[in-house]
Each structure stands twice: as C-alpha cells, then as structure tokens.
Design an enzyme around this catalytic site. Structure first.
Site, PDB file in Angstrom:
ATOM      1  N   GLU A  60       0.816  -1.224   0.000  1.00  0.00           N
ATOM      2  CA  GLU A  60       0.000   0.000   0.000  1.00  0.00           C
ATOM      3  C   GLU A  60       0.846   1.268   0.000  1.00  0.00           C
ATOM      4  OE1 GLU A  60      -0.952  -2.667   1.746  1.00  0.00           O
ATOM      5  OE2 GLU A  60      -2.991  -3.030   1.028  1.00  0.00           O
ATOM      6  N   HIS A 129     -10.842  -4.883  10.398  1.00  0.00           N
ATOM      7  CA  HIS A 129     -11.458  -4.720   9.074  1.00  0.00           C
ATOM      8  C   HIS A 129     -12.769  -3.931   9.112  1.00  0.00           C
ATOM      9  CE1 HIS A 129      -8.627  -7.853   7.952  1.00  0.00           C
ATOM     10  NE2 HIS A 129      -8.933  -7.677   6.689  1.00  0.00           N
TER      11      HIS A 129
END
Lengths: 326, 339
Positions: A60, A129
C-alpha cells in the site's frame, strides 16, 4: 431510468473517465486480472490494457507513492485500496505527500489523484477490518473527502473526483456495492462540496453521509408513520462540507441529530455540531445529539457487533431526545 | 559497476569530460560549498530557521549525478537538498530566499530548507520523511514509462533509507516493472548519529539491489568524475532499456546531521572526521585538474571569489525579498479545478 448497482456505477465512472482522458489509470491490489476484490474494475483490464489497469504487489505504501509521483508529473491516478483499513500502511503518502505537495512547493505541484476504497464496517469482520476513517482524512487540509451513499452519487462523485485537480479521498462501503439505484444514461457530474436534501420535514434534521444515509432514510420513513417529519441531509462530501445546507435546515427545524459510522471522539459529527453551534446557536431548541459507533474496537460476535453499530433504534431514540418526546 | 540482466554495452565515453566541463563541475561544487558555509552563518544569525541540513563534503555526489541529466529529466531528493538544487540550476538567489522564508524563494517561502521545489528544472522536491519520496520518485518513473518517453529520474536518498519499508516496496516495483529510475544512495556513513553498521544487516548496501533483480554498483562519491561515469552507465540503461539501477555513492558528511549537533565527539571521532576530510571532493577534482594544467592557485582563487560574490548576491537578494504576504497563508492548499 436504468437500475444499476453501486459497484457498476463506480465501474461506469471509471470506464467513462478512462475513455475521456488517457492520463487516467487505475492501480491497486487485484484490480486487473482478478477484476477487483469487489469487482468494481470488472472488464477494465480488457478494455484499457495492463498499463492503465495495474495490479500491484501487496504494498500500500509503495503504490500510493507511485500514484503521488505519477500525479506530480501530470498523470491522473486512481488508487484503489482494498479497504481503508489497509490504507493505514499508506497514510504517509496520503497525508505527508499528496496533501502537502501543492503547499510546500509554493503552488508548483498539484496532485490530481483519487484514493478510493471501502470504509467502515461490513458484517462480523472484527476489529481490524471494520473501521471508519473519514475523520482521519477529513482532518487534513489539502485533501477533499467524499462519501457517496447510493449508486447515483457514487458515479457522479467519482467522475468529479477524477476530474478534480486535487487529491480526493473517496469512502465507499462493502455493504453498498450490491445496492441498486437509478443511474441515468446521460453523463452527469456531482459537484464536490454539495449536499443533497434527501427528505424534507420540519420537526428535526438528521445530518449524515455515506452508508449511514440509508439508515437515516429508514428512520425518516418509520417516524413519518407517527407524523414526525425529518429533514435528512446527505452531505455526500465531508470536505469541503455543505455548511449552508446544514444551517438552513437547522434554522427551519431547530433540532438536529448527527449520524455517523465512526467513533464519537474527534469524529466528523463533532465538527458538524461545531458548525451548528456557530451558525444556529440562537435557533436551537435542544442540544444536538450524536449517533455513532460505540467507543470500542469492533467485536466479532454478532450480538456485540450489533450493539456497537448505529442502528434504527439508536437513531430514533436520538431524534426523540432532541424533540423531547417520550 | 556490477551489471545484471543486461548485455547492452555502455558507451565507454559516458561521463567523459573536457576541460570546460571540469571547470563547470569545480565551480558548481565550490558554489555549493560557499553557499552552505554562508547558510551556517545565516542559521547562527537567525536568518534561517527550522531544520537545516548542510551538504558540505558530499558535493561530488549531487554534482556528478545531476551533471549527467538532460533538462527534461527529473530529480527528487531528501531534506539535505541545497547542493542538489544548486547543481540542478535553481539560482542561488531563489534557494537562499527560500531558506530565509521569503516570497522570492523557489517555493515562495512555504517549503524552507527541506522542501526546495522548482518546476522549471524538474526539481521535484526535497522531502522530509525518510524514505517517503522513494515511492514518489518511482511513480515518476512509472509515468515516464506510461507516456513512452525516454526521460529518467534521479532519486537521491541517504543510506539510512534502505532500511525503510518504503525503499523495499518501491524498488521491488521498479525492478518488477522495469522503470527508468536511478536510485542514488548517498552513503555518508551516518543516519543522523547512527552508523551504517549499527543500522543495516549488510554493509555493502548496493547489494540490496539483488533482491529486486536490479543492476547495481558502488562508486567513490568524493570523485565527481567517477560519479559521472557510473551515472552515465545507469542513465544509458534507463533510457535504452527502461532498467532501474541502484547506485551506492560512498561519501562523507563533513558537518553535523543538522545545525544542532556536534560535528564530532559523540557518534564519530574527530580523528575519523579528519581522515575523511583528507578526501575533500573539491580538492580531489582540483588535484586532477592541476595535473592537466587546467587550474592553478590564481585561477582557483579567482573562481572562489566569483562564487563567493554569487553567494553574497544571493544573501543580499534574500534579505531584500519581502516576506510572504499574509494572504498567501491561505493560498496553495487546494488548486482551482479547471476541467
């Protein structure tokens, strides 16, 4: 008017903008061969090729930075994060690089790019998450932040974000990708910074954005059965924020509930309440009430997760509280 | 230089210089040296604020690398960026005005010492987060390849960067996608006060390129002509094969990390410093030129006077430049979208 899912509305926006401008490319994990972790990029690799629809390693920080560099020299990257939870690994590029480049270069290097992906909780994905990060990014001058809550807004805002000459953060939601709604065939753009008054009423205002707008509309429909008429504001953009729409509504209703997915402390709702007290202090008939996630990491167990999330009962209770109803 | 996965013979003349070019290199390094010395003075006087990282001792690196670039190539670097900015051709006036926080600075007084930018010379900034600019430079390489151009980007970094995740992530993609980036590790031996040997598991750090299947090499960073030659090969590979290179340039910082730390005595000894200062990059080139009969004491003194005058002019210009207008506080946060 055609009925389209949220995911396909995003797909249409990407396709149309990539057809329109060959500087636009999509980069992220699983966006190309896999066709997108949530299939938002379905078919794009086949249409535009691997230079413009780019699978990255799981990296990322790296690919966010690739986007910033490409934007500095004139391309218009769309960087997809599989979720904003993973984007924390890239926060240096978003906050220290993309948001700062124009200012610290004295206006020489703007960053025309989009960082997008799902945000907030889905179902039973537990603590790592399920986070809503809009207050983190909206805190930063130099970024624009949008959070569409239906397919129509998703398409119009993504097209606006891609055409914007600044870094734009777009918060989507796993639970919305299957959501259906009307999306016209003809081209349209939704200007960043403009809210949408989705229901009109004069008893109380609900201010929200993103996925939560759908909860707010359910609340409005349910309460309408009891004769309670709500103004429901979908901000659509969090930064810049449509303070005029908020103020106009609260001046009419004299009461407000602010609803968001994220945590209470330093949340977007706190900023909205601040705008309300600045602009509407004399018009308020009750303290503004906020509805938000419980101030805990998201639990896995179904019952605990339900307790942690905003829901209809909590939102209705908040409206009743500001209306001094039993 | 170690070569891998490439059989294209590099032109042996890459990086070669004539007498006029050597004089230009000497002048550029001397300008950087005198500029940085005056920066130290300006910092002590409070004309320059914040953090300030001087390039003294490392001039051959930036000068040699940048002298090999075309005007349409790109440079991106760290916060130790004054020397490279000057080498790239940003005027001493614009750099000094930036350091003084004035409106005529190369970033209008918004960036300061660590964030020199100049669109005219494709100088994509000094960046303040160690390692953060390496993915950005890699993205510029991606854009070059995307557009099908033959430009290159020189991405400078200190040796401490190789221990960051950003370095690994970026170089992996550059190797994977074959991007025209030359990564230049300015190994000055210390990340702030931490010696390379106390920070990196391997000490021949150019060998890290093996992990990315990347051509790599090491060069004497005090010899500007050697730096040019190594960079010439790397540029050739980038332009003709779109191949990245990891080039370790071994140099030494003659000053402290920034303006607040002792030059020696804590993390390095005075004896070590003095030993390295024997190989001052300006003297190395000067000695070479003397053997060629291209410079003598008189001409050196004249050159020195010339660059000192240029730095004094930059100082005077910076001092006379107005402070940024108060309304500029609010400018350049966002740009007006035109499309």
């Amino acid at each position: 008017m055609p009925i389209v899912t949220y995911r396909d509305a995003l797909n249409q926006a990407l396709r149309e903008e990539m057809q329109r401008d060959d500087r636009v490319f999509l980069m992220g994990e699983e966006v190309a061969v896999y066709q997108g972790a949530y299939k938002v990029s379905k078919g794009l690799l086949q249409e535009f090729g691997e230079m413009r629809v780019v699978d990255t390693p799981i990296t990322e920080l790296g690919f966010a930075g690739i986007g910033v560099g490409a934007a500095m020299v004139g391309l218009r990257p769309v960087i997809e994060f599989m979720t904003w939870n993973f984007a924390l690994l890239a926060i240096d590029q978003v906050v220290n690089a993309a948001a700062k480049m124009l200012y610290m270069s004295g206006g020489q290097y703007n960053i025309p790019m989009v960082f997008r992906g799902p945000n907030g909780a889905a179902l039973q994905l537990s603590a790592q998450h399920s986070q809503a990060f809009e207050s983190w990014l909206a805190h930063i001058p130099g970024l624009k932040v949008v959070s569409p809550g239906n397919p129509y807004d998703a398409k119009g805002l993504l097209k606006a974000a891609i055409r914007d000459d600044n870094p734009v953060i777009m918060f989507e939601g796993e639970m919305m990708y299957n959501m259906k709604g009307e999306v016209p065939d003809e081209e349209y753009i939704i200007p960043i910074g403009k809210g949408d008054l989705k229901r009109e009423g004069d008893h109380c205002t609900i201010v929200t954005y993103g996925k939560s707008i759908n909860l707010a509309l359910q609340v409005a429909d349910a309460m309408a059965k009891d004769g309670i008429r709500l103004d429901v504001i979908d901000l659509r953009s969090i930064r810049p924020i449509d303070t005029e729409m908020i103020a106009a509504s609260v001046r009419k209703t004299n009461r407000a509930v602010v609803l968001e997915e994220g945590w209470e402390f330093c949340g977007v709702g706190a900023q909205i309440v601040d705008y309300i007290q600045r602009d509407c202090f004399d018009e308020l008939d009750a303290p503004v009430v906020r509805v938000h996630q419980a101030d805990v990491p998201m639990p896995y167990a179904r019952n605990l997760e339900k307790l942690a999330k905003p829901d209809m009962n909590k939102t209705i209770a908040a409206v009743k509280k500001v209306m001094y109803l039993p | 230089m170690a070569r891998k996965k490439t059989d294209a013979p590099a032109d042996p003349g890459l990086g070669a210089t004539d007498a006029a070019q050597r004089r230009d290199l000497l002048r550029s390094m001397l300008l950087q040296r005198r500029f940085e010395e005056r920066c130290a003075e300006a910092y002590a006087l409070g004309r320059i604020g914040g953090f300030c990282h001087l390039y003294i001792g490392q001039e051959a690196c930036g000068t040699g690398i940048i002298s090999m670039l075309r005007p349409d190539d790109y440079v991106i670097t760290t916060y130790r960026d004054h020397g490279q900015a000057l080498a790239r051709g940003i005027s001493a006036r614009a750099v000094m005005a930036e350091l003084f926080g004035r409106s005529d600075g190369c970033a209008r007084g918004k960036g300061g010492s660590m964030h020199l930018f100049d669109r005219n010379t494709n100088f994509l900034g000094g960046h303040g987060i160690v390692g953060g600019h390496v993915p950005i430079g890699t993205g510029v390489g991606f854009a070059i390849k995307y557009r099908g151009g033959d430009q290159v980007i020189a991405c400078f970094m200190g040796e401490s960067v190789v221990n960051t995740g950003a370095f690994h992530e970026a170089l992996n993609m550059a190797g994977l996608w074959k991007l025209p980036v030359v990564y230049i590790i300015e190994n000055n031996r210390y990340g702030m006060g931490t010696a390379l040997e106390r920070a990196s598991a391997i000490h021949d750090i150019y060998q890290r390129g093996a992990a990315y299947d990347m051509p790599r090499g090491v060069v004497d960073g005090q010899d500007v002509l050697a730096v040019r030659k190594a960079m010439g090969e790397a540029i050739h590979r980038a332009r003709t094969e779109s191949m990245p290179t990891l080039l370790e340039v071994r140099t030494y910082r003659f000053m402290g990390h920034s303006m607040s730390d002792a030059v020696s005595g804590t993390y390095r000894t005075k004896a070590e410093l003095e030993e390295y200062m024997q190989r001052d990059p300006i003297n190395v080139l000067r000695a070479h030129m003397e053997t060629q009969g291209e410079i003598d004491d008189t001409r050196m003194a004249a050159l020195d006077d010339e660059v000192k005058a240029e730095v004094q002019d930059a100082w005077d210009f910076a001092e006379a430049s107005p402070e940024p207008a108060p309304e500029s506080l609010w400018e350049d946060v966002l740009v007006e979208t035109t499309t």
